[in-house]
Motif scaffolding. Structure first.
Motif: not given
Length: 135
Positions: A9-19, A112-124
């Protein structure tokens, strides 16, 4: 049982959207939560969002680590202030092999803020009741 893997997952957006105001939209149960691209407060909750947010699915930890490092590298020149670079690929691979999530966030120029995520699955490993997103 399906093969353990990680969703990217990746999110790149203006930091104001976080709050905007507050963080309710980043919590499961809020009407905007499933569709908003902003990262959730708890990393495992990415799995509760719509599958459209998945940027990749990786069974081999090497491929997941490569994606993560590549994404950071594409944005590194815009990172502001003092920051920690992500761990090297070997360290990331070890963590992924042990079914850990990899989560990072960096402030970039222009608020802006960049969020990078690798999320475990099957199962978490910590949230086994979170099902894998399916297209």
């Amino acid at each position: 049982m399906p093969t353990p893997h990680h969703h990217a997952y990746l999110w790149l957006g203006h930091g104001d959207l976080l709050v905007k105001p507050g963080d309710a939209h980043r919590r499961p149960g809020h009407p905007e939560f499933p569709s908003t691209p902003v990262m959730p407060l708890e990393s495992a909750d990415w799995l509760l969002k719509t599958p459209a947010h998945v940027r990749g699915t990786f069974a081999p930890p090497r491929d997941a680590a490569h994606w993560y490092v590549e994404q950071f590298t594409q944005h590194a020149s815009a990172v502001t202030g003092s920051y920690a670079r992500p761990a090297d690929a070997v360290h990331l691979i070890r963590r992924l092999e042990n079914r850990h999530d990899i989560v990072g966030g960096w402030w970039l120029t222009g608020g802006r803020f960049l969020s990078l995520n690798l999320i475990a699955c099957t199962p978490h490993p910590l949230r086994p009741h979170h099902t894998c997103p399916t297209p």
